[in-house]
Design a protein around this motif. Structure first.
Motif, PDB file in Angstrom:
ATOM      1  N   MET A  52       0.834  -1.198   0.000  1.00  0.00           N
ATOM      2  CA  MET A  52       0.000   0.000   0.000  1.00  0.00           C
ATOM      3  C   MET A  52       0.872   1.253   0.000  1.00  0.00           C
ATOM      4  SD  MET A  52      -3.181  -0.756   2.565  1.00  0.00           S
ATOM      5  CE  MET A  52      -4.378  -2.027   2.193  1.00  0.00           C
ATOM      6  N   GLU A  53       0.338   2.333  -0.587  1.00  0.00           N
ATOM      7  CA  GLU A  53       1.060   3.599  -0.629  1.00  0.00           C
ATOM      8  C   GLU A  53       1.159   4.222   0.756  1.00  0.00           C
ATOM      9  OE1 GLU A  53       0.180   5.955  -4.636  1.00  0.00           O
ATOM     10  OE2 GLU A  53      -1.661   5.350  -3.624  1.00  0.00           O
ATOM     11  N   THR A  54       2.226   5.029   0.947  1.00  0.00           N
ATOM     12  CA  THR A  54       2.314   5.818   2.164  1.00  0.00           C
ATOM     13  C   THR A  54       1.462   7.078   1.994  1.00  0.00           C
ATOM     14  OG1 THR A  54       4.210   7.119   1.404  1.00  0.00           O
ATOM     15  CG2 THR A  54       4.675   5.022   2.517  1.00  0.00           C
ATOM     16  N   PHE A  55       1.267   7.805   3.096  1.00  0.00           N
ATOM     17  CA  PHE A  55       0.478   9.042   3.029  1.00  0.00           C
ATOM     18  C   PHE A  55       1.125  10.042   2.064  1.00  0.00           C
ATOM     19  CE2 PHE A  55      -0.053   7.386   7.389  1.00  0.00           C
ATOM     20  CZ  PHE A  55      -1.394   7.109   7.332  1.00  0.00           C
ATOM     21  N   TRP A  56       2.433  10.211   2.175  1.00  0.00           N
ATOM     22  CA  TRP A  56       3.148  11.175   1.338  1.00  0.00           C
ATOM     23  C   TRP A  56       3.038  10.793  -0.132  1.00  0.00           C
ATOM     24  CZ3 TRP A  56       4.327  15.507  -0.230  1.00  0.00           C
ATOM     25  CH2 TRP A  56       5.475  15.839  -0.937  1.00  0.00           C
ATOM     26  N   GLU A  57       3.105   9.508  -0.436  1.00  0.00           N
ATOM     27  CA  GLU A  57       2.976   9.064  -1.824  1.00  0.00           C
ATOM     28  C   GLU A  57       1.592   9.376  -2.376  1.00  0.00           C
ATOM     29  OE1 GLU A  57       6.123   5.283  -1.736  1.00  0.00           O
ATOM     30  OE2 GLU A  57       3.989   4.985  -1.303  1.00  0.00           O
ATOM     31  N   VAL A  58       0.573   9.191  -1.546  1.00  0.00           N
ATOM     32  CA  VAL A  58      -0.793   9.522  -1.972  1.00  0.00           C
ATOM     33  C   VAL A  58      -0.912  11.014  -2.237  1.00  0.00           C
ATOM     34  CG1 VAL A  58      -3.214   9.597  -1.265  1.00  0.00           C
ATOM     35  CG2 VAL A  58      -1.845   7.568  -0.792  1.00  0.00           C
ATOM     36  N   PHE A  59      -0.375  11.835  -1.322  1.00  0.00           N
ATOM     37  CA  PHE A  59      -0.462  13.286  -1.479  1.00  0.00           C
ATOM     38  C   PHE A  59       0.279  13.744  -2.738  1.00  0.00           C
ATOM     39  CE2 PHE A  59      -1.225  14.464   3.266  1.00  0.00           C
ATOM     40  CZ  PHE A  59      -2.430  13.795   3.202  1.00  0.00           C
ATOM     41  N   LYS A  60       1.487  13.194  -2.966  1.00  0.00           N
ATOM     42  CA  LYS A  60       2.257  13.579  -4.161  1.00  0.00           C
ATOM     43  C   LYS A  60       1.510  13.222  -5.436  1.00  0.00           C
ATOM     44  CE  LYS A  60       6.174  11.525  -3.412  1.00  0.00           C
ATOM     45  NZ  LYS A  60       7.587  11.073  -3.646  1.00  0.00           N
ATOM     46  N   ARG A  61       0.900  12.045  -5.427  1.00  0.00           N
ATOM     47  CA  ARG A  61       0.168  11.613  -6.619  1.00  0.00           C
ATOM     48  C   ARG A  61      -0.970  12.559  -6.961  1.00  0.00           C
ATOM     49  NH1 ARG A  61      -3.998   8.074  -6.753  1.00  0.00           N
ATOM     50  NH2 ARG A  61      -3.494   7.188  -4.698  1.00  0.00           N
ATOM     51  N   HIS A  62      -1.518  13.212  -5.950  1.00  0.00           N
ATOM     52  CA  HIS A  62      -2.615  14.146  -6.165  1.00  0.00           C
ATOM     53  C   HIS A  62      -2.143  15.599  -6.284  1.00  0.00           C
ATOM     54  CE1 HIS A  62      -5.894  11.293  -5.811  1.00  0.00           C
ATOM     55  NE2 HIS A  62      -5.332  10.776  -4.744  1.00  0.00           N
ATOM     56  N   GLY A  63      -0.830  15.815  -6.390  1.00  0.00           N
ATOM     57  CA  GLY A  63      -0.331  17.157  -6.644  1.00  0.00           C
ATOM     58  C   GLY A  63      -0.168  18.047  -5.434  1.00  0.00           C
ATOM     59  N   VAL A  64      -0.133  17.468  -4.244  1.00  0.00           N
ATOM     60  CA  VAL A  64       0.059  18.266  -3.029  1.00  0.00           C
ATOM     61  C   VAL A  64       1.544  18.599  -2.884  1.00  0.00           C
ATOM     62  CG1 VAL A  64      -0.141  18.281  -0.512  1.00  0.00           C
ATOM     63  CG2 VAL A  64      -1.934  17.227  -1.902  1.00  0.00           C
ATOM     64  N   SER A  65       1.855  19.873  -2.671  1.00  0.00           N
ATOM     65  CA  SER A  65       3.249  20.295  -2.554  1.00  0.00           C
ATOM     66  C   SER A  65       3.849  19.856  -1.229  1.00  0.00           C
ATOM     67  CB  SER A  65       3.350  21.821  -2.661  1.00  0.00           C
ATOM     68  OG  SER A  65       2.793  22.450  -1.521  1.00  0.00           O
ATOM     69  N   ARG A  99       5.407  21.746   0.821  1.00  0.00           N
ATOM     70  CA  ARG A  99       5.082  22.784   1.798  1.00  0.00           C
ATOM     71  C   ARG A  99       3.702  22.524   2.424  1.00  0.00           C
ATOM     72  NH1 ARG A  99       6.680  28.093   2.746  1.00  0.00           N
ATOM     73  NH2 ARG A  99       5.055  29.453   3.599  1.00  0.00           N
ATOM     74  N   ASP A 100       2.721  22.237   1.581  1.00  0.00           N
ATOM     75  CA  ASP A 100       1.374  21.968   2.095  1.00  0.00           C
ATOM     76  C   ASP A 100       1.333  20.672   2.901  1.00  0.00           C
ATOM     77  OD1 ASP A 100       0.326  24.275   1.071  1.00  0.00           O
ATOM     78  OD2 ASP A 100      -0.469  23.355  -0.749  1.00  0.00           O
ATOM     79  N   PHE A 101       2.137  19.706   2.486  1.00  0.00           N
ATOM     80  CA  PHE A 101       2.226  18.449   3.233  1.00  0.00           C
ATOM     81  C   PHE A 101       2.740  18.699   4.643  1.00  0.00           C
ATOM     82  CE2 PHE A 101       5.158  14.995   4.536  1.00  0.00           C
ATOM     83  CZ  PHE A 101       4.229  13.997   4.774  1.00  0.00           C
ATOM     84  N   LEU A 102       3.767  19.540   4.781  1.00  0.00           N
ATOM     85  CA  LEU A 102       4.323  19.847   6.099  1.00  0.00           C
ATOM     86  C   LEU A 102       3.314  20.627   6.950  1.00  0.00           C
ATOM     87  CD1 LEU A 102       7.993  20.771   5.116  1.00  0.00           C
ATOM     88  CD2 LEU A 102       7.166  18.649   6.152  1.00  0.00           C
TER      89      LEU A 102
END
Length: 353
Positions: free
Chosen positions: A1-14, A16-19
């Motif tokens: 399964m994907e990690t949270f960060w991988e999911v966010f990156k796949r959806h275009g979350v920067s 900076r916004d992730f932090l």
């Protein structure tokens, strides 16, 4: 399964916004700012966790509360942070198909999934008062809990028994810890619990792979560590001896303390006073109705609700109220950050479609 960060990156979350998201989540879980790096590291490395959400005797108010979570949005929790594999209320599938899927998930992720339980099992008549897929719910509960690494008791039904277990309890309904004896159980009481409390408990377990610190009754300390009385904005009126004597009197119109008309705030532990409901909009005391103690054990049998409870001394001296404005402001700011990330994920999904 994907990690949270991988999911966010796949959806275009920067990044900076992730932090920002990780920082906000840290605060909502009641953790110190020094824990932000650990939360970030967990979101970068932890895979999503399978969750089975089963329903016994209940009114579905816990699910209704959960899907209204604003910080984070329930859709983000379900689609990005956990892998909700079974919920007979929210699942698209139904009948034999969804029941077979639950059985498959239990085998495939044995020892690694979280079981969330909404409602309680009736033991009377061999469990026949609650049937799921042709089987007594008490059997489903035992079967689903056997391979779980932890169990969450959603709401007062699963935690304490609630109205189903109120006298005379004709179905012999019991809280789930009377049936499940060999698993850690996290009780998240309330009728229903606050949406952000529910998502906060899930996030803590997913990110740190352990249950949150619990009080002597099995409730997460970060959300049930204070009485509603301790964070109530009407506390100054209590301290000054200014009380509503009956609803709609002059005291009620001035927003005085509701203790004398039955408010259970002095004996109820929950986060209603500082987190409030519907993205921090309000809670019962703010709307003019006293707390009925729905997060406490046997609250249905602790009535009548509109009479003053005994054993609480009434002060007659002036005192300053606790300041909770900073908490409300922080929650509002956190909601804005997470809402921005959620919008990006939704837009990304629309483009992919």
């Amino acid at each position: 399964m994907e990690t949270f960060w991988e999911v966010f990156k796949r959806h275009g979350v920067s990044r900076r916004d992730f932090l920002k998201f990780a920082t906000t989540i840290t605060g909502l879980m009641g953790l110190a700012p020094s824990m932000v790096p650990e939360v970030v590291r967990a979101m970068e490395t932890k895979p999503r966790v399978p969750v089975l959400w089963i329903h016994g005797l209940e009114c579905t108010c816990c699910s209704e509360s959960f899907i209204r979570s604003a910080t984070p949005l329930a859709s983000d929790v379900v689609l990005s942070m956990i892998s909700l594999e079974y919920d007979d209320t929210l699942s698209a599938a139904a009948g034999e198909a969804v029941e077979k899927h639950r059985e498959r998930i239990i085998k495939e992720y044995w020892g690694n999934y979280i079981l969330a339980v909404e409602g309680n099992p009736p033991l009377g008549e061999d469990g026949m008062y609650c049937i799921i897929g042709g089987r007594p719910f008490v059997e489903i509960l035992k079967e689903s809990a056997e391979g779980a690494k932890a169990v969450i008791a959603w709401g007062s039904c699963a935690s304490w028994g609630c109205v189903q277990a109120a006298k005379p309890n004709p179905t012999t309904a019991v809280p789930i810890d009377k049936v499940i004896k060999d698993k850690p159980i996290i009780k998240v009481p309330g009728c229903p619990p606050i949406a952000e409390v529910m998502t906060g408990v899930i996030m803590y377990m997913v990110l740190f792979d352990r249950i949150p610190p619990l009080d002597s009754q099995g409730r997460p300390k970060m959300f049930y560590g204070n009485r509603i009385h301790d964070t109530c904005y009407r506390r100054s009126f209590f301290n000054a001896g200014q009380f509503v004597e009956q609803f709609d009197d002059e005291g009620a119109k001035k927003g005085w303390c509701l203790y004398k008309v039955g408010c259970r705030g002095p004996t109820t532990y929950n986060s209603c006073g500082n987190m409030r409901w519907y993205n921090g909009l309000s809670y019962p005391i703010q709307s003019g109705h006293g707390c009925i103690g729905c997060a406490e054990n046997n609250f249905w049998d602790n009535g009548p609700f509109y009479e003053r409870i005994g054993g609480i001394p009434v002060p007659g001296i002036e005192s300053k109220a606790d300041k909770v404005g900073a908490i409300a402001a922080a929650a509002a700011a956190g909601g804005a950050i997470i809402h921005g990330i959620a919008s990006k994920i939704r837009k990304s999904g629309e483009k992919e479609e």
